[in-house]
Design a protein around this motif. Structure first.
Motif, PDB file in Angstrom:
ATOM      1  N   LEU A 105       0.856  -1.184   0.000  1.00 41.48           N
ATOM      2  CA  LEU A 105       0.000   0.000   0.000  1.00 41.48           C
ATOM      3  C   LEU A 105       0.891   1.232   0.000  1.00 41.48           C
ATOM      4  CD1 LEU A 105      -2.849  -0.915   2.520  1.00 41.48           C
ATOM      5  CD2 LEU A 105      -3.105  -0.538   0.071  1.00 41.48           C
ATOM      6  N   ASP A 106       0.566   2.152  -0.898  1.00 38.91           N
ATOM      7  CA  ASP A 106       1.332   3.372  -1.054  1.00 38.91           C
ATOM      8  C   ASP A 106       0.537   4.519  -0.439  1.00 38.91           C
ATOM      9  OD1 ASP A 106       3.486   4.745  -1.905  1.00 38.91           O
ATOM     10  OD2 ASP A 106       3.056   4.633  -4.050  1.00 38.91           O
ATOM     11  N   LEU A 107       1.104   5.192   0.571  1.00 37.17           N
ATOM     12  CA  LEU A 107       0.405   6.301   1.210  1.00 37.17           C
ATOM     13  C   LEU A 107       0.739   7.597   0.478  1.00 37.17           C
ATOM     14  CD1 LEU A 107      -1.427   7.042   3.652  1.00 37.17           C
ATOM     15  CD2 LEU A 107       0.670   7.473   4.936  1.00 37.17           C
ATOM     16  N   VAL A 108      -0.282   8.219  -0.112  1.00 36.52           N
ATOM     17  CA  VAL A 108      -0.077   9.410  -0.927  1.00 36.52           C
ATOM     18  C   VAL A 108      -0.899  10.570  -0.366  1.00 36.52           C
ATOM     19  CG1 VAL A 108      -0.223  10.361  -3.264  1.00 36.52           C
ATOM     20  CG2 VAL A 108       0.126   7.909  -2.954  1.00 36.52           C
ATOM     21  N   ARG A 109      -0.261  11.719  -0.217  1.00 28.19           N
ATOM     22  CA  ARG A 109      -0.985  12.885   0.301  1.00 28.19           C
ATOM     23  C   ARG A 109      -1.837  13.498  -0.808  1.00 28.19           C
ATOM     24  NH1 ARG A 109       0.623  16.377   5.209  1.00 28.19           N
ATOM     25  NH2 ARG A 109      -1.544  16.765   5.642  1.00 28.19           N
ATOM     26  N   GLY A 110      -3.124  13.630  -0.553  1.00 20.88           N
ATOM     27  CA  GLY A 110      -4.025  14.232  -1.529  1.00 20.88           C
ATOM     28  C   GLY A 110      -4.347  15.666  -1.160  1.00 20.88           C
TER      29      GLY A 110
END
Length: 105
Positions: A85-90
């Motif tokens: 799982l890749d945690l990406v800031r939106g």
């Protein structure tokens, strides 16, 4: 001795806000259905850094979750990468993007 210790204590106390030992964030996880969410939740629950997972909203396409974690965001990101799982800031929320094939236990 006491004078030096006093200085060290003061430095440690001032450093606390910069190093967040515990935090929480709200993230959106794309899902293909309820079964997929249940499996994803189990994977998330297996991450040692994650202290709690609270489901905020659930639809057929995505689950919005609040994750309580220990350590800092870099450590959490690294832990999530281990379960693909890749945690990406939106813009408003974080996003959990799936990377590679999901590993089955």
């Amino acid at each position: 001795g006491a004078f030096i210790n006093g200085i060290l204590d003061r430095v440690k106390n001032e450093a606390v806000p910069h190093y967040d030992q515990e935090g929480s964030l709200t993230a959106v996880l794309p899902i293909t259905g309820l079964d997929d969410w249940v499996r994803a939740r189990e994977r998330l629950a297996s991450v040692p850094a994650i202290r709690k997972i609270a489901l905020m909203a659930l639809s057929r396409q995505e689950a919005t979750i609040e994750i309580g974690y220990s350590g800092n965001i870099e450590q959490l990101t690294a832990s999530l990468a281990e379960i693909s799982l890749d945690l990406v800031r939106g813009d408003k929320l974080w996003r959990l993007a799936r990377t590679g094939p999901a590993r089955t236990p």
